[in-house]
Design an enzyme around this catalytic site. Structure first.
Site, PDB file in Angstrom:
ATOM      1  CG  ASP A   1      -6.916  -0.780   0.262  1.00  0.00           C
ATOM      2  OD1 ASP A   1      -7.627  -1.380  -0.576  1.00  0.00           O
ATOM      3  OD2 ASP A   1      -5.680  -0.689   0.156  1.00  0.00           O
TER       4      ASP A   1
ATOM      5  CG  ASP B   1      -6.974  -5.754  -0.994  1.00  0.00           C
ATOM      6  OD1 ASP B   1      -7.026  -6.483  -1.990  1.00  0.00           O
ATOM      7  OD2 ASP B   1      -6.691  -4.555  -1.036  1.00  0.00           O
TER       8      ASP B   1
ATOM      9  CG  ASP C   1     -11.681  -4.053  -0.727  1.00  0.00           C
ATOM     10  OD1 ASP C   1     -11.757  -5.071  -1.427  1.00  0.00           O
ATOM     11  OD2 ASP C   1     -10.644  -3.385  -0.606  1.00  0.00           O
TER      12      ASP C   1
END
Length: 921
Positions: A652, A326, A656
């Site tokens: 996070d 990410d 996800d």
């Protein structure tokens, strides 16, 4: 799933049969609650604890150990059988506990739904639990609220929602009541508010169009339920290795039995000999070595800010071939930072990152501009570039609703991150926002709205009579309201709007978010601010361009991963321009088929248009994926796994979680991550830093190295013991070693010597190697050849010493005692060969692992007890041997060390010669 974003609000109201002004009637709400069910995520049916515990034994290696337990029971060795089964049971308990913790992910996700919400029912405002929300409810939102369900917004007032946990978008999303195309992706549905997101600013009203599993959050819950926990490279390799080992053991036992029958020996004796061979061939210490080596890796990673939730994840990191990361908060600081300023037609670079007001403002390519704060702003500043720069910074500080605060040495923003960046930039330029706010008190303001595309504030200057309007907004909008600009000499001059827009476009091309600033002097004493006051005649001050900057340590970590042969891919919900710019600054390697040589970016729409067959190739070639939905993150992970890649996925947010669970190893952020992401992950970073992943990969590679070293060290003993027994049976001779002595060798050396390899430090070149091929077995051809070589040396040495000692002393017990000591002492010397599989022990440092020397001392003491302690003599059928017997034992052990060292040296020379040899076509 809700697709109401493409319908006008009044049609949505009709569809869900509600009244925006009055809301649902209480009795109707009760009927809908019974019909649709509570607004919660359902619990997934799982296997009971007994079944999950029994499944811990469902592994080929465990079968081998259970067979070893049965064998030792048949031999009447109750203590040894208990030790082996104890190892199996301990592994099962550890695995059961870890699996139970991992399964808490879905409960954590369901807990996110438990909140309160303000709704309109029976024409009045009520506060109810989110579980009572039903489709058709009218929900009232304000700053600080968590959105309780999926809403189609019917009215907004400066409403901004933080959707980072759902979409990955780093900035709060500005909401608007407008009709959008049906194909609009979730991250761009500005007329919707989604369950589990957070209102950061403004107010809004929305009609509930989805609850429970019919929300975007519910869809993610279903994705998590559908993903399966994959076997790790270590467990798959150990399973394969165990199957081969089992077949080899059974084969050797069968050969032994057949040879015994051929020699005409009693069936009972033959059977016990075959059992003894099987006991010798089973590496009883392997499960303990695996568990302890992984546990040591866990401790090392914890010291480097990586908490491992599942033991096999330690090794998986070392085998990783692709890291899907990410962007926000992982590769970047998750703190907006002004990076460039345009003032007086000059460009300035702003140093420093984040909200901490530390750094300088430097003219691009020239010397630093010393910007000093004045006690008050002046409508006509003194000539000078620093005054023009100060005026741009002042406009950003005053036309601002945010505050910067320092807590425990860390600067954070209260309010919009963009406005926080403007305050930090002002402080770097010498403008104190708090002091200026007192000196230039705000009289009135026009708040930012998406239709206006600007915010304006009216300030009374320190004199009490002079007033000034400051305005900030989108460059296209602000430039259209200006007819003059503040030039570098401090005078107001005509300006070229297109030149400013070109500058803004250049900033945007770098992935920067651009805001323009202007001012206007209203009539003296003005105390109201209306749209007509700023509809023209403004003086353009400049631009401020900002972005969430990369972490400096992440740049180095990405470089280290790529040099180690690990591909790093950015998967983010942010815009393509921003993602490409960050990827370029970080230094990601990827396809560069763009005319300007920039990294190409695949967006969510590109992924949606890519077929399942074409996706694996596209996923391997592309390094940057932007505006990606949760399903698409999952698709990307699955596509890469289809190419046999070992995937580490970092994240996070709630969005996800499915991909974290599907990946070979999921890595969640400990500081800024949601509980859902942490529970779905195999590893949690305590500092939310990509650099910690590189450190964890290094430790993971070390773990796999050490496990391989243990296997290469232990197998020659097991094979050598089997060959000694097989040779004796084939020759019709007495057994040189007894089953109970085999168990002594295997268990004591595994604990005192082999486990010491788990403490081996990392070899210097560990991060310069390419990742192991996923299909590559634990043991390469080279290592298998070495194992065979040492096994044959053990066979020759042990059998030779046995025959020599039997002839010299005419005592079979003394000969067996000497043979046992041959095995142990050869293992002891060979241990030093195994500290590095390619180099000498001096390459890793003679005393770099003090545990090796402690283990050697313990093993020597145990062997002396076995040889000279009367109780041990009775238990293990040994007798004391004289000093003469030790001479061939020690000489053979030293010879094995030297022979293996020479073999490694020859292989290094061969490999070096092959690398120097020119290739022929």
């Amino acid at each position: 799933m809700s697709l109401h974003h493409h319908l006008p609000a009044h049609e949505v109201v009709l569809l869900v049969e509600t009244d925006v002004a009055k809301g649902l009637a209480s009795d109707e709400a009760a009927r809908r609650l019974e019909r649709f069910g509570p607004n919660v995520l359902p619990k997934v049916r799982r296997q009971g604890p007994l079944i999950r515990f029994l499944l811990q034994f469902h592994h080929p290696l465990i079968y081998v150990l259970l067979a070893a337990t049965a064998v030792t029971l048949l031999l009447g060795e109750w203590v040894d059988a208990g030790v082996i089964f104890g190892v199996v049971l301990a592994n099962a308990v550890v695995g059961f506990i870890q699996e139970s913790r991992a399964e808490a992910a879905l409960e954590s996700l369901a807990a996110m739904m438990k909140t309160e919400a303000a709704v309109r029912r029976d024409g009045r405002k009520h506060r109810i639990t989110s579980a009572e929300i039903v489709p058709g409810d009218v929900v009232l939102l304000e700053s600080g609220d968590k959105v309780p369900a999926d809403l189609r917004l019917t009215g907004v007032r400066e409403l901004r929602v933080d959707e980072s946990a759902l979409t990955g978008e780093s900035l709060p999303v500005e909401k608007a009541d407008q009709v959008l195309p049906p194909e609009t992706v979730v991250a761009d549905r500005k007329n919707m508010a989604f369950s589990g997101t957070l209102v950061t600013y403004g107010q809004g009203t929305g009609v509930v169009v989805g609850t429970g599993t019919e929300t975007e959050l519910g869809r993610i819950h279903q994705l998590m339920g559908e993903t399966t926990q994959l076997a790790t490279p270590l467990t798959k390799k150990l399973a394969s290795f165990s199957k081969v080992l089992t077949a080899a053991i059974l084969g050797l036992a069968a050969v032994t039995f057949a040879l015994g029958l051929w020699r005409g020996r009693p069936v009972t004796d033959i059977f016990m000999a075959a059992v003894a061979l099987a006991v010798g061939a089973i590496p009883e210490g392997l499960p303990a070595a695996v568990t302890i080596t992984l546990a040591i890796g866990v401790g090392r990673m914890a010291r480097r800010h990586a908490i491992i939730r599942k033991l096999p994840a330690v090794e998986t990191l070392g085998s990783t071939t692709v890291i899907c990361s990410d962007k926000t908060g992982t590769l970047t600081k998750n703190e907006m930072t002004v990076q460039a300023i345009l003032a007086g037609d000059r460009v300035f670079d702003v140093e420093g990152a984040g909200y901490e007001p530390v750094g300088s403002i430097v003219e691009a390519g020239e010397a630093e501009v010393e910007a000093k704060a004045e006690a008050k702003p002046r409508p006509q500043p003194e000539p000078g570039l620093r005054d023009v720069l100060r005026e741009v910074l002042l406009a950003g500080a005053l036309c601002n609703d945010a505050r910067l605060i320092e807590r425990d040495g860390r600067w954070t923003v209260v309010g919009d991150p963009t406005e926080g960046a403007l305050l930090a930039a002002a402080r770097k330029g010498g403008v104190d926002p708090d002091r200026m706010a007192s000196a230039c008190s705000r009289v009135d303001a026009i708040p930012f709205e998406s239709e206006r595309q600007f915010m304006a504030t009216l300030h009374r200057l320190e004199s009490g009579r002079d007033v000034m309007i400051y305005l900030k907004g989108a460059a296209e909008k602000v430039v259209g309201l200006c007819d003059r600009m503040l030039a570098a000499d401090g005078t107001e001059q005509p300006f070229d709007p297109q030149r400013v827009l070109d500058r803004a476009e250049a900033f945007a091309g770098r992935g920067l978010r651009v805001l323009a600033f202007a001012r206007k002097t209203p009539p003296p004493g003005a105390d109201r601010l209306a749209d007509r006051d700023v509809d023209g005649g403004l003086v353009f001050l400049g631009l401020q361009a900002m972005m969430d900057p990369p972490r400096p340590e992440a740049v180095a970590a990405v470089r280290a991963c790529q040099s180690a042969g690990i591909a790093v891919k950015m998967i983010t919900g942010d815009h393509a321009l921003t993602a490409r710019a960050i990827a370029g600054q970080i230094g990601l390697d990827g396809r560069t088929d763009q005319p300007n040589g920039e990294l190409s970016v695949m967006t969510g729409q590109d992924l949606a248009a890519t077929s399942r067959e074409a996706l694996p190739d596209a996923a391997e070639r592309t390094a940057v994926f932007a505006r990606v939905s949760p399903e698409q993150k999952l698709r990307l992970v699955e596509a890469l796994q289809a190419r046999d890649q070992i995937i580490a996925m970092t994240g996070d947010g709630v969005n996800d979680a499915p991909a974290l669970k599907q990946a070979n190893i999921g890595v969640a952020m400990g500081c800024g991550g949601t509980e859902v992401a942490k529970e779905a992950a195999d590893m949690v970073l305590t500092d939310d830093n990509f650099a910690s992943i590189a450190a964890a990969v290094e430790e993971g590679r070390c773990v796999f190295d050490n496990l391989t070293k243990f296997i290469v060290w232990t197998l020659p003993t097991n094979m050598g013991e089997g060959l000694v027994l097989l040779t004796a049976i084939a020759a019709g001779a007495v057994l040189p070693i007894l089953p109970v002595q085999i168990l002594w060798i295997n268990m004591t050396t595994a604990v005192a010597l082999g486990l010491m390899l788990a403490f081996e430090p990392k070899e210097p070149d560990i991060m310069r190697r390419s990742p192991r091929e996923p299909s590559q077995p634990i043991l390469t051809g080279t290592l298998i050849e070495r194992i065979v070589l040492v096994s044959l040396l053990m066979l020759a040495g042990a059998y030779g010493v046995f025959l020599w000692e039997e002839q010299r002393t005419e005592s079979i017990a003394a000969a067996r005692t000497a043979a046992v000591n041959v095995f142990v002492m050869v293992e002891l010397f060979y241990l030093f060969n195994c500290r590095s599989l390619e180099h000498t022990m001096f390459h890793v440092g003679l005393f770099s692992n003090p545990w090796i020397w402690r283990g050697v001392a313990a093993m020597v003491a145990l062997q002396l007890l076995l040889t000279y302690q009367p109780i041990m003599n009775r238990l293990f059928h040994t007798v004391p041997i004289d000093a003469v017997a030790w001479l061939p034992i020690l000489a053979l052990s030293l010879a094995v060390y030297l022979i293996v060292g020479a073999e490694k040296w020859l292989r290094r020379q061969w490999d070096a010669a092959n690398q120097r040899r020119p290739r022929t076509v």
